[in-house]
Scaffold this motif. Structure first.
Motif, PDB file in Angstrom:
ATOM      1  N   GLN A 114      39.815  45.236  21.620  1.00  0.00           N
ATOM      2  CA  GLN A 114      39.856  45.995  22.881  1.00  0.00           C
ATOM      3  C   GLN A 114      38.787  47.077  22.877  1.00  0.00           C
ATOM      4  OE1 GLN A 114      41.420  45.304  25.553  1.00  0.00           O
ATOM      5  NE2 GLN A 114      43.375  44.355  25.111  1.00  0.00           N
ATOM      6  N   ALA A 115      38.640  47.746  21.741  1.00  0.00           N
ATOM      7  CA  ALA A 115      37.625  48.800  21.634  1.00  0.00           C
ATOM      8  C   ALA A 115      36.220  48.214  21.758  1.00  0.00           C
ATOM      9  CB  ALA A 115      37.775  49.537  20.297  1.00  0.00           C
ATOM     10  N   HIS A 116      36.003  47.064  21.137  1.00  0.00           N
ATOM     11  CA  HIS A 116      34.698  46.399  21.209  1.00  0.00           C
ATOM     12  C   HIS A 116      34.376  45.999  22.647  1.00  0.00           C
ATOM     13  CE1 HIS A 116      31.249  44.327  19.525  1.00  0.00           C
ATOM     14  NE2 HIS A 116      31.586  43.220  20.192  1.00  0.00           N
ATOM     15  N   LEU A 117      35.370  45.485  23.359  1.00  0.00           N
ATOM     16  CA  LEU A 117      35.169  45.128  24.768  1.00  0.00           C
ATOM     17  C   LEU A 117      34.835  46.365  25.599  1.00  0.00           C
ATOM     18  CD1 LEU A 117      37.830  42.521  25.975  1.00  0.00           C
ATOM     19  CD2 LEU A 117      35.359  42.243  25.806  1.00  0.00           C
ATOM     20  N   ALA A 118      35.539  47.454  25.343  1.00  0.00           N
ATOM     21  CA  ALA A 118      35.289  48.692  26.089  1.00  0.00           C
ATOM     22  C   ALA A 118      33.866  49.200  25.842  1.00  0.00           C
ATOM     23  CB  ALA A 118      36.312  49.760  25.697  1.00  0.00           C
ATOM     24  N   GLU A 119      33.396  49.085  24.581  1.00  0.00           N
ATOM     25  CA  GLU A 119      32.040  49.528  24.241  1.00  0.00           C
ATOM     26  C   GLU A 119      30.976  48.681  24.941  1.00  0.00           C
ATOM     27  OE1 GLU A 119      31.739  49.253  20.001  1.00  0.00           O
ATOM     28  OE2 GLU A 119      33.325  50.736  19.681  1.00  0.00           O
ATOM     29  N   ASN A 120      31.310  47.437  25.223  1.00  0.00           N
ATOM     30  CA  ASN A 120      30.354  46.499  25.811  1.00  0.00           C
ATOM     31  C   ASN A 120      30.736  46.093  27.228  1.00  0.00           C
ATOM     32  OD1 ASN A 120      28.454  45.738  23.440  1.00  0.00           O
ATOM     33  ND2 ASN A 120      30.513  45.680  22.560  1.00  0.00           N
ATOM     34  N   GLN A 121      31.451  46.973  27.918  1.00  0.00           N
ATOM     35  CA  GLN A 121      32.006  46.667  29.235  1.00  0.00           C
ATOM     36  C   GLN A 121      30.946  46.204  30.239  1.00  0.00           C
ATOM     37  OE1 GLN A 121      34.182  49.953  30.840  1.00  0.00           O
ATOM     38  NE2 GLN A 121      34.928  48.799  32.603  1.00  0.00           N
ATOM     39  N   ALA A 122      29.815  46.871  30.281  1.00  0.00           N
ATOM     40  CA  ALA A 122      28.776  46.511  31.255  1.00  0.00           C
ATOM     41  C   ALA A 122      28.211  45.130  30.957  1.00  0.00           C
ATOM     42  CB  ALA A 122      27.658  47.558  31.249  1.00  0.00           C
ATOM     43  N   GLN A 123      27.956  44.841  29.685  1.00  0.00           N
ATOM     44  CA  GLN A 123      27.415  43.529  29.329  1.00  0.00           C
ATOM     45  C   GLN A 123      28.430  42.424  29.618  1.00  0.00           C
ATOM     46  OE1 GLN A 123      26.150  43.026  25.239  1.00  0.00           O
ATOM     47  NE2 GLN A 123      25.128  41.098  25.693  1.00  0.00           N
ATOM     48  N   VAL A 124      29.705  42.684  29.321  1.00  0.00           N
ATOM     49  CA  VAL A 124      30.761  41.696  29.597  1.00  0.00           C
ATOM     50  C   VAL A 124      30.824  41.412  31.091  1.00  0.00           C
ATOM     51  CG1 VAL A 124      33.254  41.280  29.543  1.00  0.00           C
ATOM     52  CG2 VAL A 124      32.114  42.252  27.541  1.00  0.00           C
ATOM     53  N   ALA A 125      30.806  42.457  31.903  1.00  0.00           N
ATOM     54  CA  ALA A 125      30.857  42.274  33.358  1.00  0.00           C
ATOM     55  C   ALA A 125      29.662  41.461  33.844  1.00  0.00           C
ATOM     56  CB  ALA A 125      30.899  43.627  34.058  1.00  0.00           C
ATOM     57  N   ALA A 126      28.485  41.714  33.287  1.00  0.00           N
ATOM     58  CA  ALA A 126      27.279  40.974  33.682  1.00  0.00           C
ATOM     59  C   ALA A 126      27.381  39.505  33.275  1.00  0.00           C
ATOM     60  CB  ALA A 126      26.035  41.614  33.064  1.00  0.00           C
ATOM     61  N   LEU A 127      27.933  39.244  32.093  1.00  0.00           N
ATOM     62  CA  LEU A 127      28.083  37.858  31.633  1.00  0.00           C
ATOM     63  C   LEU A 127      29.065  37.083  32.504  1.00  0.00           C
ATOM     64  CD1 LEU A 127      28.183  38.490  27.782  1.00  0.00           C
ATOM     65  CD2 LEU A 127      26.416  37.216  29.021  1.00  0.00           C
ATOM     66  N   ILE A 128      30.198  37.702  32.808  1.00  0.00           N
ATOM     67  CA  ILE A 128      31.189  37.031  33.659  1.00  0.00           C
ATOM     68  C   ILE A 128      30.605  36.812  35.052  1.00  0.00           C
ATOM     69  CG2 ILE A 128      33.479  37.214  34.708  1.00  0.00           C
ATOM     70  CD1 ILE A 128      33.519  36.620  31.662  1.00  0.00           C
ATOM     71  N   ALA A 129      29.871  37.803  35.562  1.00  0.00           N
ATOM     72  CA  ALA A 129      29.227  37.654  36.872  1.00  0.00           C
ATOM     73  C   ALA A 129      28.222  36.512  36.855  1.00  0.00           C
ATOM     74  CB  ALA A 129      28.543  38.951  37.282  1.00  0.00           C
ATOM     75  N   ARG A 130      27.477  36.381  35.761  1.00  0.00           N
ATOM     76  CA  ARG A 130      26.495  35.302  35.647  1.00  0.00           C
ATOM     77  C   ARG A 130      27.189  33.944  35.685  1.00  0.00           C
ATOM     78  NH1 ARG A 130      22.980  35.495  30.399  1.00  0.00           N
ATOM     79  NH2 ARG A 130      24.421  33.996  29.522  1.00  0.00           N
ATOM     80  N   LEU A 131      28.307  33.815  34.983  1.00  0.00           N
ATOM     81  CA  LEU A 131      29.037  32.548  34.970  1.00  0.00           C
ATOM     82  C   LEU A 131      29.635  32.235  36.339  1.00  0.00           C
ATOM     83  CD1 LEU A 131      30.835  32.834  31.515  1.00  0.00           C
ATOM     84  CD2 LEU A 131      28.849  31.428  32.083  1.00  0.00           C
ATOM     85  N   THR A 132      30.234  33.226  36.984  1.00  0.00           N
ATOM     86  CA  THR A 132      30.838  32.970  38.293  1.00  0.00           C
ATOM     87  C   THR A 132      29.770  32.710  39.358  1.00  0.00           C
ATOM     88  OG1 THR A 132      31.076  35.345  38.678  1.00  0.00           O
ATOM     89  CG2 THR A 132      32.989  34.202  37.814  1.00  0.00           C
ATOM     90  N   GLU A 133      28.618  33.366  39.213  1.00  0.00           N
ATOM     91  CA  GLU A 133      27.513  33.103  40.144  1.00  0.00           C
ATOM     92  C   GLU A 133      27.033  31.659  40.004  1.00  0.00           C
ATOM     93  OE1 GLU A 133      22.848  34.354  40.503  1.00  0.00           O
ATOM     94  OE2 GLU A 133      24.266  35.933  39.964  1.00  0.00           O
ATOM     95  N   LEU A 134      26.937  31.194  38.782  1.00  0.00           N
ATOM     96  CA  LEU A 134      26.552  29.807  38.546  1.00  0.00           C
ATOM     97  C   LEU A 134      27.581  28.863  39.157  1.00  0.00           C
ATOM     98  CD1 LEU A 134      24.723  27.689  37.197  1.00  0.00           C
ATOM     99  CD2 LEU A 134      25.987  28.075  35.073  1.00  0.00           C
TER     100      LEU A 134
END
Length: 193
Positions: A118-138
């Protein structure tokens, strides 16, 4: 190393552009038959897949097959990571203490996120959001351009059949039942008017 720019060109399976100084490298991921393999750039680089898998496990406890399906659903069937990529990623996340195996009623290893995860996800929140957005955009692009619901359903059928075959618990009678169901569906589709 090339640095990824935030600009993406989505062809049938995606593509984009990498730049460093005066150099530009454009890429286009291969056609529908590649399923994430073959020519072109990999869907994920470095720790990106780890972050996507960790995010999906944070959403709900999952096993490897469910992770593959979840990523495939996000992309509308445009991309499904292979078990040879997902299962080592799960093992690595487990070794890093970011996920932990949970008790399960079946033989499949289910994983849940840990506090460190959970802490690792919080530290990388912006990158995670961008990755999920990239997948959903595809996935959204795929749906707009080429019968994604049918391809998704075909992918689900393929994964279900492969999953059953992989478990090795189909006797001859069950195997013939599966074949008959698939043949019957094919005939119904051929007869559609």
């Amino acid at each position: 190393m090339f640095k990824h720019m935030h600009r993406h060109h989505c062809g049938p399976r995606g593509g984009g552009e990498w730049r460093r100084g005066p150099f530009t490298v454009s890429w286009e991921v291969g056609g529908d038959h590649d399923r994430g393999r073959g020519r072109g750039r990999r869907m994920f680089d470095g720790g990106e897949l780890r972050l996507v898998v960790l995010k999906l496990i944070a959403d709900e406890t999952r096993h490897g097959y469910e992770l593959i399906r979840a990523i495939e659903e996000l992309t509308g069937g445009a991309y499904a990571p292979s078990p040879g990529i997902v299962y080592p990623t799960l093992s690595l996340l487990d070794e890093m203490g970011l996920v932990a195996e949970q008790q399960s009623d079946d033989a499949k290893k289910r994983f849940a996120i840990t506090e460190a995860g959970q802490a690792h996800l919080a530290e990388n929140q912006a990158q995670v959001a961008a990755l999920i957005a990239r997948l959903t955009e595809l996935g959204a692009h795929r749906e707009r351009t080429d019968g994604a619901p049918i391809r998704r359903a075909m992918g689900n059928l393929r994964m279900a059949v492969q999953g059953r075959l992989g478990r090795g618990d189909l006797d001859d009678e069950k195997l013939h039942e599966v074949v008959a169901m698939i043949d019957e569906l094919a005939q119904k589709i051929e007869r559609l008017r």
